[in-house]
Scaffold this active site. Structure first.
Site, PDB file in Angstrom:
ATOM      1  N   LYS A 199     114.051  99.232  58.490  1.00 45.98           N
ATOM      2  CA  LYS A 199     113.362  99.996  59.630  1.00 45.98           C
ATOM      3  C   LYS A 199     113.505  99.416  60.915  1.00 45.98           C
ATOM      4  O   LYS A 199     113.690  99.681  61.876  1.00 45.98           O
ATOM      5  CB  LYS A 199     111.883 100.433  59.376  1.00 45.98           C
ATOM      6  N   VAL A 200     113.008  98.195  60.921  1.00 48.60           N
ATOM      7  CA  VAL A 200     112.708  97.391  62.224  1.00 48.60           C
ATOM      8  C   VAL A 200     113.943  96.848  62.853  1.00 48.60           C
ATOM      9  O   VAL A 200     114.342  97.344  63.898  1.00 48.60           O
ATOM     10  CB  VAL A 200     111.733  96.267  61.944  1.00 48.60           C
ATOM     11  N   ASP A 219     123.205  92.701  56.188  1.00 51.30           N
ATOM     12  CA  ASP A 219     122.634  93.162  54.986  1.00 51.30           C
ATOM     13  C   ASP A 219     122.928  93.829  53.810  1.00 51.30           C
ATOM     14  O   ASP A 219     123.750  94.891  53.995  1.00 51.30           O
ATOM     15  CB  ASP A 219     121.291  94.241  55.671  1.00 51.30           C
ATOM     16  N   ALA A 279     109.972  88.798  62.243  1.00 56.05           N
ATOM     17  CA  ALA A 279     109.904  89.040  60.887  1.00 56.05           C
ATOM     18  C   ALA A 279     108.926  88.472  59.933  1.00 56.05           C
ATOM     19  O   ALA A 279     107.610  88.670  59.884  1.00 56.05           O
ATOM     20  CB  ALA A 279     111.387  88.904  60.331  1.00 56.05           C
ATOM     21  N   ARG A 280     109.309  86.931  59.451  1.00 58.45           N
ATOM     22  CA  ARG A 280     108.415  86.248  58.839  1.00 58.45           C
ATOM     23  C   ARG A 280     108.738  84.713  58.863  1.00 58.45           C
ATOM     24  O   ARG A 280     109.977  84.381  58.948  1.00 58.45           O
ATOM     25  CB  ARG A 280     108.371  86.466  57.164  1.00 58.45           C
ATOM     26  N   ASP A 304     107.759  84.972  67.014  1.00 60.26           N
ATOM     27  CA  ASP A 304     106.391  85.629  66.869  1.00 60.26           C
ATOM     28  C   ASP A 304     105.793  85.260  65.587  1.00 60.26           C
ATOM     29  O   ASP A 304     104.535  85.560  65.553  1.00 60.26           O
ATOM     30  CB  ASP A 304     106.540  87.018  67.258  1.00 60.26           C
ATOM     31  N   GLU A 309     100.225  79.997  60.167  1.00 59.16           N
ATOM     32  CA  GLU A 309      99.428  80.812  61.020  1.00 59.16           C
ATOM     33  C   GLU A 309      98.022  80.624  61.152  1.00 59.16           C
ATOM     34  O   GLU A 309      97.459  80.932  60.183  1.00 59.16           O
ATOM     35  CB  GLU A 309      99.935  82.265  61.375  1.00 59.16           C
ATOM     36  N   HIS A 328     102.078  86.248  66.820  1.00 58.87           N
ATOM     37  CA  HIS A 328     102.120  87.301  65.941  1.00 58.87           C
ATOM     38  C   HIS A 328     101.877  88.763  66.186  1.00 58.87           C
ATOM     39  O   HIS A 328     100.839  89.235  65.987  1.00 58.87           O
ATOM     40  CB  HIS A 328     101.196  87.072  64.662  1.00 58.87           C
ATOM     41  N   GLY A 330     103.688  91.329  66.928  1.00 60.26           N
ATOM     42  CA  GLY A 330     104.665  92.588  66.665  1.00 60.26           C
ATOM     43  C   GLY A 330     104.194  93.913  66.478  1.00 60.26           C
ATOM     44  O   GLY A 330     104.810  94.690  66.851  1.00 60.26           O
TER      45      GLY A 330
END
Length: 592
Positions: A199-200, A219, A279-280, A304, A309, A328, A330
C-alpha cells in the site's frame, strides 16, 4: 472424481467481510454441524443493553462519536496494569494504541466478558494474541488509514535529502550562509527503487512519478499488472540495488527482511545512492549504514524509524551530518489520526455486532474435537504453502495457486475452509507482516492478487481419516529449484500425514518422504554411489543433525532428488560445499 470449488468474498462498506462457499457438491464439515449456525463472535449482552467499550489511549473524536452511537464509552487514559485489570471485567471491548500492554493477565481478569480488542494502528506487538485467541477474544487493527500519511512522509524525506533541507536549515540557524556547501541534486529523471510494493510503496511510486522520476520496484510477490498500471517496472533485488539513485524502503520487518540492508548489500549499490526508510528500523543494519555513509558509498540517508526507539543519546547514525532523521512521524497527520480512529471504531462496532472484521488478526475459537482431528492437516497445509512460496524465484509474483485434497470420505463430509486458510497463511506470512487466519485469509489473499482454487479427488478406501494427501501447485512462476516444476509446468509439492506428523511426499515429479520438521535441503543429483555420504559428512562437520533423508529417482543411474530434514540451520559455507559436490546439479535450502 474431482471438483473445483472456490470461496466467494463479499466486502461491505463498513469494512466487514462475509465468506460463502460455492461448490457443485454439498458441503459439510468433517464434524457434525450444529442445527443452528453460530457466529464466530458470540456476545453475552443482555437484550436491549449497550455494550461497554473502554478506550485506554487518546482516540480521535470522530471515532469516539461513532462508538457512542452503539456502546457506552469509557475513556480512561494512563491506566496502570493493575487498574486496567480491575476495570476490564466490566468491558466488552478495549481500544488501545501502542502504549498499553494487553497481557494474558488482562484477558484472564476479563473473566470471559472481553470480546474485542482494537489496536488503533498497524502493529500489534503490545497485544498477547495467543492469550486473546485462547480466551475467545477477537483482535482487530487499523492497517489502511495511515497509508497516505506514510507515503507523503516518504516523499517529504526524499525531497529533503535531495536538497539538503535539514542541513541547510541548521546552518542558517547557526548564523551561517553556506550556499555552495548545500548544492543538491534534481529528482527529474533519477531512478527511484521502491523496495516493497504494498500500500505505502505503491503510493510513494505514484507521487514519485508525478515528480518525473523513473520508478522501479522490487517485491517478489507484487502483481506485475498492478505495477504496470501506474507505470512501474518490477525488477530483481540485484537490479534495484545496482541502478537506483534513490532507494525507498517499504517492506515489513520479518525474519527474511531483518538487516536486509547490510554490509554485503551496500557493497552492491550504486555509489552515491540516497536511502529513505519510513518502514521498520530493523530492515537496515545501522552499523553497516554508518560505514557506508563514512565511505561515501551511500551519499545520504533519511530515517523515520530505528531499531531501537527512541535511539540512544549521541547515536552516531542520528548525529551524522549526512543523515536526516524524524521521530517516527510516518502516520502523524491530523487526517491520518482521525482516519485511524474511524477505522478502528468501525471494526470494533462490527465485531460487537457479530460480524467478521476484515482487519481481524487472530483466529476464532474452534471446538477442541475439530482441532484434534484437523491439527496434523492444518500443520501440513501451512508447511506445504511455506515450502511452495520459498521455491518461487525472486521477481515471480505468486498469483495462481491450486490446492488438491484427496480423500476417501464423501464429498459432503469435507469442509476445507480451515485448511484453505492455512495454505494462504503459509504462502503469505513468510513474505509479509500480515497475520493470516480463518477470518481474514480470503480477504488478505484477494488483496494481494492471489487466486486460489481447490480441487477434491474422491478416492476408494476407508474414510477413517479425513485426507489421504494434499497437493499445492503454483502456476506461471519460475522456480529456484527446477526439479520442483512438475510435468504440468507448475511448482508442485505434495504431502500427507503419517503417524500424526506432516510429511513431504512429492516435489515436482519426484517422490520423496521426509518429515516436515526443522528445515529442509533439496538436492538434484546424478544417481551414483557416495553422494549421501558426502552430504552427510559436510553436515556432520557443522554439527548439524539430520533427522530424515530420502532419495527419489527417475530410474537407476539417472537423475534423483535427495530430501534432507535438518534440526539446525547449516552455515552458508556448508551449503556452498554441498553445491560444489560434482554430482549435485542444483540444491535449495528451505526454512519451515
Amino acid at each position: 472424481m474431482s471438483v473445483i470449488s472456490s470461496w466467494n468474498l463479499t466486502i461491505s462498506l463498513n469494512t466487514t467481510i462475509s465468506l460463502s462457499w460455492r461448490s457443485s457438491l454439498p458441503s459439510r464439515a468433517i464434524f457434525p454441524r450444529p442445527k443452528k449456525p453460530k457466529t464466530l463472535v458470540v456476545l453475552a449482552i443482555a437484550l436491549g443493553a449497550k455494550p461497554t467499550v473502554l478506550v485506554a489511549e487518546k482516540l480521535g473524536d470522530a471515532g469516539i462519536q461513532l462508538l457512542k452511537t452503539f456502546a457506552n464509552v469509557d475513556c480512561s487514559y494512563n491506566l496502570s496494569p493493575e487498574e486496567l485489570c480491575t476495570k476490564i471485567s466490566l468491558c466488552d471491548a478495549l481500544i488501545v494504541r501502542s502504549g498499553t500492554k494487553v497481557t494474558r493477565e488482562v484477558f484472564e481478569s476479563a473473566m470471559g466478558r472481553l470480546k474485542v480488542v482494537g489496536r488503533a494502528g498497524v502493529g500489534i506487538d503490545n497485544v498477547d494474541i495467543s492469550a486473546a485467541t485462547e480466551h475467545g477474544c477477537l483482535v482487530v487493527n487499523a492497517p489502511t488509514a495511515n497509508t497516505i500519511a506514510a507515503a507523503e512522509h516518504g516523499i517529504a524525506l526524499l525531497t529533503a535529502v535531495s536538497r539538503n533541507v535539514a542541513q541547510a536549515d541548521a546552518s542558517v540557524k547557526a548564523g551561517k550562509w553556506e550556499r555552495n556547501k548545500y548544492v543538491g541534486v534534481s529528482l527529474v529523471g533519477k531512478i527511484l527503487a521502491v523496495m516493497g510494493f504494498g500500500k505505502v510503496g505503491s503510493e510513494v511510486a505514484r507521487r514519485a512519478k508525478g515528480l518525473r522520476m523513473q520508478v522501479i520496484a522490487h517485491d517478489p510477490y507484487a502483481p506485475a499488472d498492478r505495477a504496470r498500471a501506474i507505470g512501474v517496472e518490477l525488477v530483481s533485488f540485484e537490479e534495484a540495488l545496482t541502478t537506483a539513485d534513490f532507494i525507498s524502503l517499504h517492506m515489513p520487518l520479518t525474519p527474511a527482511t531483518s538487516k536486509m540492508f547490510n554490509d554485503e548489500t551496500f557493497s552492491r549499490v550504486k555509489k552515491g545512492v540516497r536511502i529513505i526508510n519510513v518502514a521498520r528500523g530493523g530492515v537496515i543494519d545501522e552499523e553497516a549504514l554508518l560505514r557506508a555513509l563514512d565511505s561515501g558509498i551511500v551519499a545520504q540517508a533519511a530515517l523515520d524509524v530505528f531499531t531501537e526507539e527512541p535511539p540512544p543519546q549521541e547515536n552516531k547514525l542520528v548525529m551524522h551530518e549526512n543523515v536526516t532523521v524524524t521521530p517516527h512521524l510516518g502516520a502523524s497527520t491530523t487526517e491520518a489520526q482521525e482516519g485511524v480512529a474511524l477505522e478502528i471504531a468501525e471494526a470494533v462496532v462490527g465485531a460487537l455486532k457479530g460480524e467478521l472484521a476484515a482487519t481481524a488478526v487472530n483466529a476464532p475459537m474452534v471446538p477442541a474435537e475439530v482441532l484434534l482431528e484437523l491439527s496434523p492437516y492444518v500443520a501440513l497445509t501451512e508447511k506445504l504453502g511455506r515450502l511452495a512460496v520459498q521455491l518461487v524465484a525472486g521477481g515471480s509474483g505468486v498469483k495462481f495457486v491450486k490446492v488438491t485434497y484427496a480423500s476417501a470420505r464423501g464429498p459432503d463430509d469435507l469442509d476445507t475452509r480451515l485448511l484453505r486458510a492455512m495454505v494462504t497463511k503459509g504462502l503469505i506470512e513468510p513474505i509479509s507482516s500480515v497475520f493470516v487466519n480463518l477470518v481474514n485469509a480470503d480477504f488478505i489473499g484477494k488483496q494481494r492478487g492471489l487466486r486460489l482454487t481447490e480441487e477434491r479427488i474422491v478416492l476408494d478406501g476407508s474414510p477413517e481419516k479425513p485426507l489421504e494427501f494434499i497437493q499445492v501447485r503454483i502456476a506461471n512462476v519460475e522456480s529456484k529449484f527446477a526439479s520442483a516444476i512438475s510435468n504440468s509446468g507448475e511448482i508442485t509439492v505434495e504431502g500427507r500425514v503419517k503417524d500424526g506428523k506432516p510429511h513431504l511426499t512429492k516435489v515436482g515429479s519426484f517422490g520423496v518422504d521426509v518429515s516436515l520438521e526443522g528445515s529442509i535441503v533439496l538436492c538434484r543429483q546424478s544417481d551414483q554411489p557416495g553422494i549421501i555420504g558426502k552430504v552427510g559428512n559436510i553436515l556432520s562437520e557443522e554439527n548439524v543433525n539430520v533427522n530424515f533423508m530420502s532419495v527419489g529417482r527417475i530410474a537407476p543411474g539417472k537423475q534423483a532428488v535427495m530430501t534432507i530434514g535438518l534440526d539446525e540451520e547449516p552455515s552458508r559455507d556448508a551449503l556452498k560445499k554441498i553445491g560444489e559436490i560434482t554430482a549435485v546439479e542444483e540444491f535449495v535450502f528451505l526454512k519451515l
